[in-house]
Design an enzyme around this catalytic site. Sequence first.
Site, mmCIF file in Angstrom:
data_model
loop_
_atom_site.group_PDB
_atom_site.id
_atom_site.type_symbol
_atom_site.label_atom_id
_atom_site.label_comp_id
_atom_site.label_asym_id
_atom_site.label_seq_id
_atom_site.Cartn_x
_atom_site.Cartn_y
_atom_site.Cartn_z
ATOM 1 N N HIS A 194 0.813 -1.216 0.000
ATOM 2 C CA HIS A 194 0.000 0.000 0.000
ATOM 3 C C HIS A 194 0.842 1.259 0.000
ATOM 4 O O HIS A 194 0.410 2.293 -0.487
ATOM 5 C CB HIS A 194 -0.950 0.015 1.205
ATOM 6 N N GLY A 195 2.025 1.181 0.563
ATOM 7 C CA GLY A 195 2.850 2.380 0.570
ATOM 8 C C GLY A 195 4.128 2.160 1.343
ATOM 9 O O GLY A 195 4.217 1.271 2.201
#
Lengths: 310, 473
Positions: free
Chosen positions: B326-327
């Site tokens: 996701h990041g």
Amino acid sequence: MKPLYKLLLVLLLLFVVLLGVDFLVGRVLDKMADKLPDQSEVGLTHLSVKKVDAPVLIIGSSRARHHYNTRQIEDSLGMHAYTIARDAHFVSYQSAVLNSVLDRYTPKVVLWECGLNNLFSKERDAVHCLHPYYYDCDSLRSIIDKKEGASMAVKMRLNMYRYNGVASNILMLSRSAARPDTMQGFLPIKGNLKGNDTILKMPEVVADTVDAVRLDIFKNTIKRMRDQGVTVILFDSPVYELENPHRNMASEQAIKDVCAQYGVPVFDNRYLDEFRNSPEYFFDPTHINKEGTTVYTPIVIGQVRSVLEK
Amino acid sequence: MTLTSFAYLFFLPVVFVLYWLLFKRDKNWQNAFLLLSSLVFYAWWDWRFMALLLFTAGTSFFFGKLIAESDNEKRRKGLLVTVLLLNLGILVYYKYLGFFIQSFVDMFSLAGIELSVSTLNIVLPVGISFYTFAALSYDIDIYQRKVEPTKDWLAYFAFVTFFPSLLSGPISRATKQLPQYFQKREFSYDISIAACRMILWGAFIKLCVADTLGVYIDTIYANMNKHNGTTLFLAQLLYTVQIYADFAGYSFMAIGSGKLLGINLLDNFNRPYFAKTVTEFWRRWHISLTTWFRDYIYFPMGGNRVSKLRWMFNTVVVFVISGLWHGAAYTFLIWGALHGIVMVIERQLYGDKIKNLTSKFTLPNLVRMFITFNLVSIAWIFFRQNSVADAVHVIKSMFTDFGKPYINLQMFAPAFIALAIMWLKDLADEYGWRLKLLNNDRMVVRFVTALLLICYILLCGELDGNLFIYFQF
């Protein structure tokens, strides 16, 4: 009939019915908007664009709405005054409203608290709440188009889009947001700075650029007012604490340059001695309270007089 | 161009009409037109990264062919590793390099050594995590002999770049989606009507629930220190709803857009907040990503056919990777780890019973749902905040700094009406209650419902607002 054409026909029918409903909803909302109480935010915008006719106007964002005692200014100048400032609505909104006013009549004096930092591109600058008046005024329309793109001309064909985000306020007749203690647009705030609030938390706009569109809108509005013979005076009212050391001066300079070009006096009152280290005059670091306005308004009146007497 | 943008409102109908009227001759015409449309769609966003998209599609196609042609296991593995390194390398460069360098600098800083490294301002190409995973699934599936390589490059490129799922999924899988591009698609009235309903419903929950709540949530979090814990608690609860409405709304619109063009995308959401355990939550949330990780990371690590300790390790590792997908931030890592740890604990508590919990509307199930919702909500705090310190501040305040919550009725009323509509529909769908509106048997009801939803979107939706939360991934 072929299935594809059947589908397109159903969608077309839906679109036609939608246009009919849109027309009716638009009419109803237009009528209801007229009945909004002036003491509500949405009602104040409606009044500013459609009805206000005072020779002295005070405009800006929350700092204008809460800092200038309109009645005191009116009594002192001997002219009817009205505050058409709206919370959290900055240069472009204020310019659009002023242009809509100029389309209807020419005020004598405009006291404009535009916020010297508000030309930075990262600062908020919405004009969304002016959508319902898109077709009421050419200059307002051109500002919305400049800000939001040419596609607005298509979107605004739908009445429901024009009233997007405002409809719920109108349907509730904005009663929950109406502030009965508003006097000619001026709304004093009660309360003092407390605890952590005494630390100035102004957004630190560092190395940001001046928004060219915003600057253009501001410049054109100042020019138009001056061309129509309006006495415009710019203010920036007191803030608590000292100057933000990281402040970028570009926005401030751009505003001052425009004002110098069109002979508009600027009173930078942010660091007045009367307010420095006086937390009792502040609600929060950027808003003075009711007590603060009793000190600030006479200062403003003096400054206005000095300009008018020249 | 996003799926809720004004441009898409024109783009999709134009593509739809041209696709079924002019390009219906055969599958090649259809695929060529889909590819062209997808490239226009992507270039609208940022044409500079189109080359990257085509490179990923091209290398995965080429290497897929080479892997299939080789009988030598070592060579096959080498080719797979090469294509994985190539494409994951791009992903790592754009998404994680800055994070790794910063972590490196921080590590030295802890030891008292200050390193001077210029900040990397790498712009993340939109959709890169999604299309890279779609392309990689093709090569891995060929390597595992689950799918035959195709010679039809047009079909393959149309599959990887398919615009409805290009930016934020559902993540396409070669085994399931690719065969659809090998045959001519036929128009179906019923499917198209169902697709329109999905798009409308997706737009409704995205614009009227997610984005309107987003205005409140962003206001609160922008001045977090000014608000008490009760307000932060409320904002967090609403964020839990917002992220669902945002991503599920996007997925419905993507799946609906795909159906309009005769392509079925994977389901991505199945009312996740009705899950009774976090384990079940992951069977209902971002299904296309969960199954990707399950098939390509969890199973190759041994899945649950290993010792208990190893299984625990596998589970937490997979969720940590999922968090990092996701990041590139510690907040995402913690978010993933929390989910993994809770799943391990649940397994210890429930044992094998975890797979067989009934879905009936009973008090114990309601309690389970309540607990799961709150656990997921707490984990979302790490997902939403910019730093671990901010997340800890929110959690601390929520349990210590009580007070009157900040509520703006003008802002809340339209969002809550939309939220109630969304919740009622989900509730009815979950328990099979008869509350059919958009798919009612009577045409008048369907028509009026659609009309009302459109009116609500136009009047109360946040039309000039936020991007999809999952765009940043």
